[in-house]
Design an enzyme around this catalytic site. Structure first.
Site, PDB file in Angstrom:
ATOM      1  N   CYS A  77     -25.304 -14.786  10.338  1.00  0.00           N
ATOM      2  CA  CYS A  77     -24.674 -15.365  10.088  1.00  0.00           C
ATOM      3  C   CYS A  77     -25.031 -16.909  11.603  1.00  0.00           C
ATOM      4  O   CYS A  77     -24.824 -16.005  12.104  1.00  0.00           O
ATOM      5  CB  CYS A  77     -22.820 -15.000  10.275  1.00  0.00           C
ATOM      6  SG  CYS A  77     -21.781 -16.416  10.339  1.00  0.00           S
ATOM      7  N   GLN A 303      -3.075  -6.232   2.352  1.00  0.00           N
ATOM      8  CA  GLN A 303      -3.838  -5.131   3.155  1.00  0.00           C
ATOM      9  C   GLN A 303      -5.090  -6.677   2.789  1.00  0.00           C
ATOM     10  O   GLN A 303      -5.562  -6.371   1.333  1.00  0.00           O
ATOM     11  CB  GLN A 303      -4.447  -3.874   2.068  1.00  0.00           C
ATOM     12  CG  GLN A 303      -3.920  -3.279   2.849  1.00  0.00           C
ATOM     13  CD  GLN A 303      -4.641  -2.707   4.911  1.00  0.00           C
ATOM     14  OE1 GLN A 303      -4.866  -2.819   5.380  1.00  0.00           O
ATOM     15  NE2 GLN A 303      -3.183  -1.018   5.125  1.00  0.00           N
ATOM     16  N   TYR A 332       7.383   1.598   7.577  1.00  0.00           N
ATOM     17  CA  TYR A 332       6.578   0.277   7.438  1.00  0.00           C
ATOM     18  C   TYR A 332       6.178   0.539   6.197  1.00  0.00           C
ATOM     19  O   TYR A 332       4.634   0.096   6.297  1.00  0.00           O
ATOM     20  CB  TYR A 332       5.264   0.638   8.785  1.00  0.00           C
ATOM     21  CG  TYR A 332       5.833   1.206  10.409  1.00  0.00           C
ATOM     22  CD1 TYR A 332       6.831   0.330  11.341  1.00  0.00           C
ATOM     23  CD2 TYR A 332       5.858   2.482  10.797  1.00  0.00           C
ATOM     24  CE1 TYR A 332       7.505   1.317  12.013  1.00  0.00           C
ATOM     25  CE2 TYR A 332       6.502   3.277  11.747  1.00  0.00           C
ATOM     26  CZ  TYR A 332       6.880   2.313  12.147  1.00  0.00           C
ATOM     27  OH  TYR A 332       7.250   2.978  14.127  1.00  0.00           O
ATOM     28  N   ASP A 402       2.830   4.100   8.117  1.00  0.00           N
ATOM     29  CA  ASP A 402       1.615   2.849   7.778  1.00  0.00           C
ATOM     30  C   ASP A 402       2.031   1.939   9.429  1.00  0.00           C
ATOM     31  O   ASP A 402       1.992   0.934   8.715  1.00  0.00           O
ATOM     32  CB  ASP A 402       1.757   2.696   6.869  1.00  0.00           C
ATOM     33  CG  ASP A 402      -0.138   1.424   6.989  1.00  0.00           C
ATOM     34  OD1 ASP A 402      -0.854   1.729   8.026  1.00  0.00           O
ATOM     35  OD2 ASP A 402      -0.598   1.522   6.128  1.00  0.00           O
ATOM     36  N   CYS A 429      -3.831   1.434  11.765  1.00  0.00           N
ATOM     37  CA  CYS A 429      -5.154   0.830  12.104  1.00  0.00           C
ATOM     38  C   CYS A 429      -5.355   0.350  13.514  1.00  0.00           C
ATOM     39  O   CYS A 429      -6.503   0.132  13.938  1.00  0.00           O
ATOM     40  CB  CYS A 429      -4.935  -0.858  11.782  1.00  0.00           C
ATOM     41  SG  CYS A 429      -3.503  -0.876  12.420  1.00  0.00           S
TER      42      CYS A 429
END
Length: 471
Positions: A77, A303, A332, A402, A429
């Site tokens: 990129c 997501q 969550y 989560d 995450c």
């Protein structure tokens, strides 16, 4: 006399040894650990300017790199290194996944300090470009200029529609082509910018808080549906101008199935407390996952990598080992995507989430899919998930959690330990906070399996799924 300018330490020729958390790499200066920021890769040598000195380590920025790492590749990129996204493009994808897998292992070994019975190999992404289903582009009349542009002294166009420069809210990189989201994302962004300039609609100034066009949010779904949200400032004049942009999009891009206007009079870009006005099309777009369909509104959480999300949810469901008789808590829960995804394998699923609008979406998704064995409640997890709540809804055999990057509140971890479900599936995450929470559960639970999942190729972020069994 003026104060002497502080001389910063520059360490020359540091060998970059390994990648660590939060996108940094690690080197040593003698016995001193140095965490290095910048586009380095393990195996490179770099001159590093030290910007922070702690007793246990230093933090520095690479100011010159001798790129000798075998992990390197040419970035694809033209905006690499400026826009702040895709910071690992300079490393081969196979190397990225190896580094991410090691990051998860490091978190468990150094933070959790608990044995893991079985390590699963990282689940790499099958698609490493155009994998995101949502991007927020910022309008600005303060385009980021390259060093060459500044040196030229030319009177340059300062309008931009792209991404904020890291740590600079007042500067935006004008993006020509982004490799993150599938078409028509690039086509819409370029056409909207050209139309707005030709129409003379002012781009927003984040310093003076003047102008009209603030953000362009594009959401794409795996069903082919597309949503565009135009965020604008100003009163009646602003709405009129934003409506002109919306009319242009509607005419030029018939593939856009949902078109919104959103007025933001605030001095920040957070739009989750703002009303979205449907300009044209459907009120939502739809994501498909197996035989389930999920409504995605302008402010819905979902997501951002749909393909990897499905694989992640499949792992969570498989590891939950549901027989149809279990009460499951989904902590969550967001818009209830995991809860609804596992519901048909469970007796009942109870989902809890802080954001009320997300819970409204969760209920709607359940109704849309004919799922009647779920219950959702909104509120702060540590306030909702109490002994009284469990007395009312039952003691779960399985908990799926989560949480956001900060992990779980210690009160929530303690309550989970008291509730003592047979299995916990912890989706994270942030492996560091996942490991921290699992360390608190270690007296009561064994870690059966851990599965790293790459949701965001060319970034340092990695998801981790851990299966805990009660001792």
């Amino acid at each position: 006399m003026g104060r002497k300018k502080k001389v910063q330490t520059v360490l020359e020729g540091l060998l970059i040894e390994k990648a660590v958390a939060e996108g940094k790499c690690m080197a040593h200066h003698g016995e001193r650990v140095v965490f290095v920021e910048g586009m380095v890769a393990p195996g490179d040598k770099a001159d590093v300017r030290i910007i922070k000195k702690k007793s246990a380590y230093w933090i520095g920025q690479a100011i010159h790199i001798e790129p000798s790492s075998p992990l390197r590749q040419a970035p694809f990129c033209k905006h690499f290194g400026t826009c702040g996204g895709c910071k690992w493009q300079h490393m081969r994808y196979e190397a990225q996944t190896e580094l991410k897998e090691q990051q998860v292992k490091d978190a468990f070994e150094r933070i959790a300090k608990v044995p893991v019975k079985q390590w699963e190999p990282i689940l790499a992404a099958e698609q490493t470009t155009y994998y995101r289903n949502k991007l927020d582009f910022a309008f600005s009349n303060r385009r980021w200029l390259t060093g060459e542009e500044v040196a030229s002294g030319d009177d340059l166009d300062r309008h931009a529609l792209g991404f904020h420069v890291p740590k600079r809210y007042d500067r935006v990189v004008d993006i020509e082509h982004c490799y993150l989201q599938p078409e028509p994302s690039n086509a819409i962004r370029l056409a909207v910018k050209a139309f707005a300039l030709e129409a003379g609609i002012p781009f927003y100034d984040t310093v003076l808080h003047e102008g009209i066009l603030r953000s362009l949010i594009i959401r794409t779904a795996n069903t082919g549906e597309v949503m565009v949200v135009i965020v604008y400032a100003g009163g009646t004049e602003g709405k009129t101008a934003a409506s002109r942009v919306a009319a242009f999009i509607q005419e030029r891009f018939p593939a856009v199935t949902s078109l919104y206007l959103m007025h933001n009079p605030k001095q920040n870009d957070n739009y989750y407390d703002l009303e979205a006005e449907l300009y044209a099309g459907k009120a939502y777009i739809t994501e498909q996952m197996e035989d389930l369909r999920f409504r995605i509104g302008p402010k819905s959480f979902f997501q951002t990598n749909s393909a990897q999300a499905y694989r992640l949810y499949s792992i969570a469901r498989h590891w939950a080992a549901l027989t149809g008789n279990e009460l499951v808590y989904d902590l969550y829960t967001g818009t209830g995507s995991i809860a609804n995804f596992v519901a048909r394998k469970a007796k009942k699923v109870v989902g809890i989430e802080y954001v009320k609008e997300a819970i409204d979406d969760a209920w709607q998704n359940a109704r849309d899919n004919g799922i009647d064995n779920v219950y959702f409640e909104a509120g702060d997890m540590k306030d909702v998930l109490t002994d009284d709540f469990i007395e009312r809804h039952g003691r779960p055999e399985v908990i799926i959690t989560d949480p956001p990057r900060a992990g779980m509140h210690p009160d929530v971890v303690q309550l989970i330990a008291r509730v003592a479900p047979r299995r916990i599936v912890y989706v994270s995450c942030n492996p560091a906070t996942q490991a921290r929470d699992i360390a608190l559960l270690a007296p009561f639970y064994e870690v059966e399996r851990v599965q790293p999942v790459d949701m965001f190729p060319h970034t340092h972020h990695v998801e981790s799924v851990a299966l805990l069994h009660r001792k």
